[in-house]
Design an enzyme around this catalytic site. Sequence first.
Site, PDB file in Angstrom:
ATOM      1  N   SER A 189       0.798  -1.225   0.000  1.00 24.21           N
ATOM      2  CA  SER A 189       0.000   0.000   0.000  1.00 24.21           C
ATOM      3  C   SER A 189       0.829   1.273   0.000  1.00 24.21           C
ATOM      4  O   SER A 189       0.365   2.309  -0.454  1.00 24.21           O
ATOM      5  CB  SER A 189      -0.967  -0.002   1.183  1.00 24.21           C
ATOM      6  N   HIS A 217      -5.228  -3.362  -2.913  1.00 19.72           N
ATOM      7  CA  HIS A 217      -4.829  -2.426  -3.970  1.00 19.72           C
ATOM      8  C   HIS A 217      -4.694  -3.087  -5.341  1.00 19.72           C
ATOM      9  O   HIS A 217      -4.310  -2.435  -6.297  1.00 19.72           O
ATOM     10  CB  HIS A 217      -3.511  -1.733  -3.600  1.00 19.72           C
ATOM     11  N   LYS A 249     -11.747   0.640  -2.411  1.00 19.06           N
ATOM     12  CA  LYS A 249     -10.672   1.249  -3.191  1.00 19.06           C
ATOM     13  C   LYS A 249     -11.073   1.253  -4.662  1.00 19.06           C
ATOM     14  O   LYS A 249     -11.951   2.019  -5.041  1.00 19.06           O
ATOM     15  CB  LYS A 249      -9.362   0.543  -2.867  1.00 19.06           C
TER      16      LYS A 249
HETATM   17  C1  LIG Z   1      -7.000  -0.322   2.918  1.00 21.96           C
HETATM   18  C2  LIG Z   1      -6.366  -1.614   3.223  1.00 21.96           C
HETATM   19  C3  LIG Z   1      -6.958  -2.522   4.097  1.00 21.96           C
HETATM   20  C4  LIG Z   1      -8.160  -2.173   4.914  1.00 21.96           C
HETATM   21  O1  LIG Z   1      -9.325  -2.160   4.158  1.00 21.96           O
HETATM   22  P1  LIG Z   1     -10.552  -1.309   4.684  1.00 21.96           P
HETATM   23  O2  LIG Z   1     -11.710  -1.841   3.951  1.00 21.96           O
HETATM   24  O3  LIG Z   1     -10.238   0.115   4.374  1.00 21.96           O
HETATM   25  O4  LIG Z   1     -10.642  -1.561   6.166  1.00 21.96           O
HETATM   26  C5  LIG Z   1      -6.378  -3.760   4.254  1.00 21.96           C
HETATM   27  N1  LIG Z   1      -5.239  -4.079   3.600  1.00 21.96           N
HETATM   28  C6  LIG Z   1      -4.615  -3.224   2.777  1.00 21.96           C
HETATM   29  C7  LIG Z   1      -3.373  -3.640   2.078  1.00 21.96           C
HETATM   30  C8  LIG Z   1      -5.159  -1.958   2.573  1.00 21.96           C
HETATM   31  O5  LIG Z   1      -4.529  -1.098   1.781  1.00 21.96           O
END
Ligand SMILES: *Cc1c(COP(=O)(O)O)cnc(C)c1O
Length: 400
Positions: A189, A217, A249
């Site tokens: 991330s 991602h 995302k």
């Molecule tokens: C954003 C993210 C999460 C968490 O997901 P949410 O739905 O925002 O709680 C988990 N793992 C990674 C790698 C992320 O980037």
Amino acid sequence: MRCTPDAVAAALAEIDAQQRRRARVTLTPATGPGGSAHVVRDGRRFVNFASNDYLGLASHPAAADAMAAAARQCGVGSGASHLVTGHGPEHEALEIELAEFMQRERAVLFSTGYMANLGIACALLERGDLALQDRLNHASLLDAPALARGARLQRYPHLDAAAASAALAAHLAAQPRRAAALFTDGVFSMDGDIAPLPALGRAAAAAEAWLVVDDAHAFGVLGAGGRGSCEHFGLDARAVPLVMGTLGKALGSFGAFVCGDRAHIELLIQRARTYIYTTALPQPVAAATRANLRALRAEPQRRARLFENIARFRERALRAGIPLAGSTTPIQPLVVGSAEQALAASAALADAGYWVTAIRPPTVPEGAARLRITLSAAHGETEIDGLVDALARVSERAAA
Ligand SMILES: *Cc1c(COP(=O)(O)O)cnc(C)c1O
């Protein structure tokens, strides 16, 4: 910490002393044509290069319509957990559609990706088991073993499949009766690089360990059809038994899912505490997600545009002498060093009309504070070129 005003003030003072105090900013998403790539703060408009809405789906009109229609039909709240009375037709349909899209037997929804990761670990592992993780995994993966009845967290150097393999072998030799799970982000991330899944899959299989991929991602982005890092590498369910994807995302809505074979998903439903003891996602959110999943399939031009934008940004930035890392994904970090330098660069970009977040320790290692630039299909060419010009001016000023 004691419940005294002094103790709370001291804790905040310590955060300040480390220069780690973070502040929220109220940003209004701009609407209208091209709006999804813009935010407004105090009446001023910025091009947003900090969102994870990689395909511009958060503002898709069909998703908004689906959400409103479902809210009128089913109400805005689920009223209970999935295992009580909260599991509705939109959830059921979304799970079936996600499983079908991901070419897995079954999928289960979680309220957030954070909760999905905790739930996976607590369903698979118990005391004495090993939770082996890439050093740079997302916090929600690194936090997960704590919920897994005391499973042991061990980290291996970033992307180092040989080290992961050795750690699994050592665990197996020392604790032949204990289980192990290897957890990795599909796309990291804060760095945008891609995990070496084929080698990690071989390491896990050799140790009869689980390989769990967090594709927050990569889902909607990587692979010929946007199915994520497994599709990118051509890996099937045997190589990667469980994939977690988030819906907030690239899919532009909210929530998360885990997909795998029928029995694995059933085990999650029975054992994941973050699934059992929480209210189900609102059905309107599931309805909006279904609409965006349809858009992901029906509008491949969004993914094509995203990759054109990534290529344009990288080509122009490298030509301007901006020291980008090797990332080929929408996450393009520019490491600047200290937290102060990153904050100053972010402020200078905001002056120029570009919203780019400074990422500081402890989210990233000490001395590796950075600008985390994220690209979207919603960005126009002139916006990308403008950002590159502004970055070049900022780095010139920093070097001077
Ligand atoms: C954003 C993210 C999460 C968490 O997901 P949410 O739905 O925002 O709680 C988990 N793992 C990674 C790698 C992320 O980037």
